[in-house]
Design a protein around this motif. Sequence first.
Motif, PDB file in Angstrom:
ATOM      1  N   GLU A  20     -55.285 -58.291 -46.277  1.00 19.36           N
ATOM      2  CA  GLU A  20     -55.948 -59.144 -45.279  1.00 19.36           C
ATOM      3  C   GLU A  20     -55.443 -58.759 -43.885  1.00 19.36           C
ATOM      4  OE1 GLU A  20     -58.326 -61.215 -45.631  1.00 19.36           O
ATOM      5  OE2 GLU A  20     -58.100 -62.590 -47.312  1.00 19.36           O
ATOM      6  N   PRO A  21     -55.829 -57.593 -43.363  1.00 19.18           N
ATOM      7  CA  PRO A  21     -55.261 -57.122 -42.084  1.00 19.18           C
ATOM      8  C   PRO A  21     -55.579 -58.001 -40.884  1.00 19.18           C
ATOM      9  CG  PRO A  21     -57.051 -55.695 -42.835  1.00 19.18           C
ATOM     10  CD  PRO A  21     -56.749 -56.619 -43.963  1.00 19.18           C
ATOM     11  N   GLY A  22     -56.532 -58.935 -41.023  1.00 17.44           N
ATOM     12  CA  GLY A  22     -56.849 -59.831 -39.922  1.00 17.44           C
ATOM     13  C   GLY A  22     -56.038 -61.106 -39.911  1.00 17.44           C
ATOM     14  N   LEU A  23     -55.182 -61.321 -40.920  1.00 20.80           N
ATOM     15  CA  LEU A  23     -54.451 -62.589 -41.039  1.00 20.80           C
ATOM     16  C   LEU A  23     -53.235 -62.657 -40.128  1.00 20.80           C
ATOM     17  CD1 LEU A  23     -54.142 -65.315 -42.514  1.00 20.80           C
ATOM     18  CD2 LEU A  23     -52.811 -64.113 -44.271  1.00 20.80           C
ATOM     19  N   PHE A  24     -52.410 -61.616 -40.127  1.00 24.56           N
ATOM     20  CA  PHE A  24     -51.148 -61.645 -39.393  1.00 24.56           C
ATOM     21  C   PHE A  24     -51.204 -60.837 -38.099  1.00 24.56           C
ATOM     22  CE2 PHE A  24     -49.470 -62.015 -43.881  1.00 24.56           C
ATOM     23  CZ  PHE A  24     -49.073 -63.346 -43.766  1.00 24.56           C
ATOM     24  N   ARG A  25     -50.576 -61.376 -37.069  1.00 26.02           N
ATOM     25  CA  ARG A  25     -50.343 -60.593 -35.855  1.00 26.02           C
ATOM     26  C   ARG A  25     -49.089 -59.744 -36.030  1.00 26.02           C
ATOM     27  NH1 ARG A  25     -50.114 -63.199 -29.830  1.00 26.02           N
ATOM     28  NH2 ARG A  25     -52.267 -63.679 -30.437  1.00 26.02           N
ATOM     29  N   GLY A  26     -48.085 -60.311 -36.701  1.00 24.83           N
ATOM     30  CA  GLY A  26     -46.838 -59.594 -36.933  1.00 24.83           C
ATOM     31  C   GLY A  26     -46.324 -59.834 -38.340  1.00 24.83           C
ATOM     32  N   VAL A  27     -45.535 -58.880 -38.870  1.00 24.99           N
ATOM     33  CA  VAL A  27     -44.966 -58.982 -40.208  1.00 24.99           C
ATOM     34  C   VAL A  27     -43.514 -58.536 -40.175  1.00 24.99           C
ATOM     35  CG1 VAL A  27     -45.012 -58.015 -42.543  1.00 24.99           C
ATOM     36  CG2 VAL A  27     -47.146 -58.669 -41.439  1.00 24.99           C
ATOM     37  N   VAL A  28     -42.643 -59.331 -40.814  1.00 26.27           N
ATOM     38  CA  VAL A  28     -41.220 -59.029 -40.870  1.00 26.27           C
ATOM     39  C   VAL A  28     -40.831 -58.739 -42.312  1.00 26.27           C
ATOM     40  CG1 VAL A  28     -38.898 -59.865 -40.320  1.00 26.27           C
ATOM     41  CG2 VAL A  28     -40.866 -60.624 -38.946  1.00 26.27           C
ATOM     42  N   SER A  29     -40.233 -57.573 -42.544  1.00 25.47           N
ATOM     43  CA  SER A  29     -39.810 -57.176 -43.885  1.00 25.47           C
ATOM     44  C   SER A  29     -38.307 -56.931 -43.890  1.00 25.47           C
ATOM     45  CB  SER A  29     -40.550 -55.894 -44.302  1.00 25.47           C
ATOM     46  OG  SER A  29     -40.000 -55.358 -45.488  1.00 25.47           O
ATOM     47  N   GLY A  30     -37.577 -57.809 -44.579  1.00 27.94           N
ATOM     48  CA  GLY A  30     -36.136 -57.639 -44.740  1.00 27.94           C
ATOM     49  C   GLY A  30     -35.833 -57.227 -46.163  1.00 27.94           C
ATOM     50  N   SER A  31     -35.298 -56.018 -46.362  1.00 32.96           N
ATOM     51  CA  SER A  31     -35.024 -55.484 -47.705  1.00 32.96           C
ATOM     52  C   SER A  31     -36.295 -55.461 -48.549  1.00 32.96           C
ATOM     53  CB  SER A  31     -33.927 -56.300 -48.411  1.00 32.96           C
ATOM     54  OG  SER A  31     -32.727 -56.245 -47.683  1.00 32.96           O
ATOM     55  N   GLY A  32     -37.395 -55.054 -47.924  1.00 33.73           N
ATOM     56  CA  GLY A  32     -38.669 -54.964 -48.630  1.00 33.73           C
ATOM     57  C   GLY A  32     -38.873 -53.585 -49.218  1.00 33.73           C
ATOM     58  N   PHE A  33     -39.800 -53.492 -50.182  1.00 37.05           N
ATOM     59  CA  PHE A  33     -39.946 -52.210 -50.868  1.00 37.05           C
ATOM     60  C   PHE A  33     -41.396 -51.862 -51.181  1.00 37.05           C
ATOM     61  CE2 PHE A  33     -38.658 -55.665 -53.617  1.00 37.05           C
ATOM     62  CZ  PHE A  33     -39.542 -55.639 -54.697  1.00 37.05           C
ATOM     63  N   HIS A  34     -42.334 -52.417 -50.410  1.00 34.30           N
ATOM     64  CA  HIS A  34     -43.731 -52.019 -50.617  1.00 34.30           C
ATOM     65  C   HIS A  34     -43.938 -50.600 -50.097  1.00 34.30           C
ATOM     66  CE1 HIS A  34     -48.025 -52.280 -51.149  1.00 34.30           C
ATOM     67  NE2 HIS A  34     -48.201 -51.861 -49.906  1.00 34.30           N
ATOM     68  N   GLN A  35     -44.608 -49.776 -50.890  1.00 34.66           N
ATOM     69  CA  GLN A  35     -44.889 -48.400 -50.501  1.00 34.66           C
ATOM     70  C   GLN A  35     -46.362 -48.284 -50.106  1.00 34.66           C
ATOM     71  OE1 GLN A  35     -42.822 -45.472 -53.218  1.00 34.66           O
ATOM     72  NE2 GLN A  35     -42.464 -47.346 -54.404  1.00 34.66           N
ATOM     73  N   MET A  36     -46.600 -48.198 -48.814  1.00 33.72           N
ATOM     74  CA  MET A  36     -47.961 -48.164 -48.297  1.00 33.72           C
ATOM     75  C   MET A  36     -48.668 -46.854 -48.612  1.00 33.72           C
ATOM     76  SD  MET A  36     -48.280 -49.671 -44.473  1.00 33.72           S
ATOM     77  CE  MET A  36     -47.890 -51.369 -44.067  1.00 33.72           C
ATOM     78  N   THR A  37     -49.945 -46.970 -48.934  1.00 36.72           N
ATOM     79  CA  THR A  37     -50.798 -45.792 -49.039  1.00 36.72           C
ATOM     80  C   THR A  37     -51.282 -45.428 -47.629  1.00 36.72           C
ATOM     81  OG1 THR A  37     -52.824 -47.088 -49.308  1.00 36.72           O
ATOM     82  CG2 THR A  37     -51.585 -46.533 -51.317  1.00 36.72           C
ATOM     83  N   PHE A  38     -51.874 -44.265 -47.489  1.00 34.10           N
ATOM     84  CA  PHE A  38     -52.391 -43.841 -46.185  1.00 34.10           C
ATOM     85  C   PHE A  38     -53.471 -44.804 -45.701  1.00 34.10           C
ATOM     86  CE2 PHE A  38     -55.513 -41.425 -43.655  1.00 34.10           C
ATOM     87  CZ  PHE A  38     -54.695 -41.033 -42.595  1.00 34.10           C
ATOM     88  N   SER A  39     -54.369 -45.219 -46.591  1.00 28.21           N
ATOM     89  CA  SER A  39     -55.445 -46.132 -46.192  1.00 28.21           C
ATOM     90  C   SER A  39     -54.890 -47.488 -45.758  1.00 28.21           C
ATOM     91  CB  SER A  39     -56.455 -46.313 -47.335  1.00 28.21           C
ATOM     92  OG  SER A  39     -55.843 -46.896 -48.469  1.00 28.21           O
ATOM     93  N   GLU A  40     -53.817 -47.951 -46.421  1.00 26.01           N
ATOM     94  CA  GLU A  40     -53.190 -49.218 -46.010  1.00 26.01           C
ATOM     95  C   GLU A  40     -52.561 -49.079 -44.632  1.00 26.01           C
ATOM     96  OE1 GLU A  40     -51.949 -51.320 -50.256  1.00 26.01           O
ATOM     97  OE2 GLU A  40     -50.561 -49.885 -49.343  1.00 26.01           O
ATOM     98  N   LEU A  41     -51.937 -47.950 -44.366  1.00 28.08           N
ATOM     99  CA  LEU A  41     -51.334 -47.726 -43.049  1.00 28.08           C
ATOM    100  C   LEU A  41     -52.400 -47.758 -41.957  1.00 28.08           C
ATOM    101  CD1 LEU A  41     -48.854 -46.998 -41.317  1.00 28.08           C
ATOM    102  CD2 LEU A  41     -49.364 -44.588 -41.770  1.00 28.08           C
ATOM    103  N   ILE A  42     -53.523 -47.120 -42.198  1.00 28.81           N
ATOM    104  CA  ILE A  42     -54.605 -47.108 -41.210  1.00 28.81           C
ATOM    105  C   ILE A  42     -55.102 -48.527 -40.943  1.00 28.81           C
ATOM    106  CG2 ILE A  42     -56.983 -46.360 -40.767  1.00 28.81           C
ATOM    107  CD1 ILE A  42     -54.871 -44.153 -40.468  1.00 28.81           C
ATOM    108  N   LYS A  43     -55.252 -49.323 -42.007  1.00 29.47           N
ATOM    109  CA  LYS A  43     -55.743 -50.702 -41.858  1.00 29.47           C
ATOM    110  C   LYS A  43     -54.769 -51.577 -41.078  1.00 29.47           C
ATOM    111  CE  LYS A  43     -56.557 -51.728 -46.201  1.00 29.47           C
ATOM    112  NZ  LYS A  43     -56.970 -52.546 -47.373  1.00 29.47           N
ATOM    113  N   THR A  44     -53.466 -51.271 -41.166  1.00 26.35           N
ATOM    114  CA  THR A  44     -52.458 -52.150 -40.555  1.00 26.35           C
ATOM    115  C   THR A  44     -51.926 -51.626 -39.229  1.00 26.35           C
ATOM    116  OG1 THR A  44     -50.714 -51.088 -41.882  1.00 26.35           O
ATOM    117  CG2 THR A  44     -51.720 -53.087 -42.782  1.00 26.35           C
TER     118      THR A  44
END
Length: 275
Positions: A175-199
């Motif tokens: 949902e790239p329209g939901l957040f203006r900012g995101v904070v990840s502390g000790s997070g481990f999501h591995q973004m795909t290229f398409s996810e990076l473009i969307k965010t």
Amino acid sequence: MKKKIALIAAILVIIVSGLFLLKKALYTRRKLSFTIDTTYYWTKQQIQTGCWTYEDSPSGFQYNLYIPEKYQNDRDNESAKLPLIVTFHGSDERGASYSKYGRMFVRESFQKAIYPEGAAVLALRSRINYFTDTHSTSLLIQNVCLKNKCIDQTNIIGYGFSQGAKFVVQLACDEPGLFRGVVSGSGFHQMTFSELIKTLPIQFYWATSEDDSGIFEQGSPTGRKVGKYCKNSRYVQYKTRRHFFVELQDKTGRIKKDGTEETFVDWMCSVVNEK
């Protein structure tokens, strides 16, 4: 020859203009149309304690919502434009949602610094011992905002620790329209290229530690990417902090105009008060 040069110049202008427009499009947030769903809008139980409201929804979600005192009896005041901070706890720590993370953002010093009118805080509890289902979680956040019109729907920050950090990043990707900012502390999501473009328009604060075995190896590559490519983003890497959550006075390593080092709160203020 002159015609040839003019044609080349015209082509170059078109290419540069096209690249500029493409970059602008990639870095512009798409507005999310919020949806009312009674499963997420209504509550089975509500308990008011000071500025905090505990709610239990028919969807299975439980959460604590903080609204600054000034707007406790004026929640339909759309002119307030309160930013909203949504917290996501780690696995097996549902109780920490409110007591550990939510309360961190209602400290007087933070509330005074973050925004002229303060900020709303939504401390979510996962339906099981960890977060699942980005669509349902997005609907819940949307409906909390719709019930409390004093919240600015375009100014939401997602804050997560561990599995909650992984989940909030996944939610931002879905949902790239939901957040203006995101904070990840000790997070481990591995973004795909398409996810990076969307965010690309989302502003990230991503922090990892080299001695956080298993988590660092998964989370640091994405942290470096968002820190480099996403708008106004920070990637902070520690050597010996193990598995940790982002704290208010953590430093980013950047030096401000006044010569002091930028803190997490400084970065939050830049995101929330963006013009």
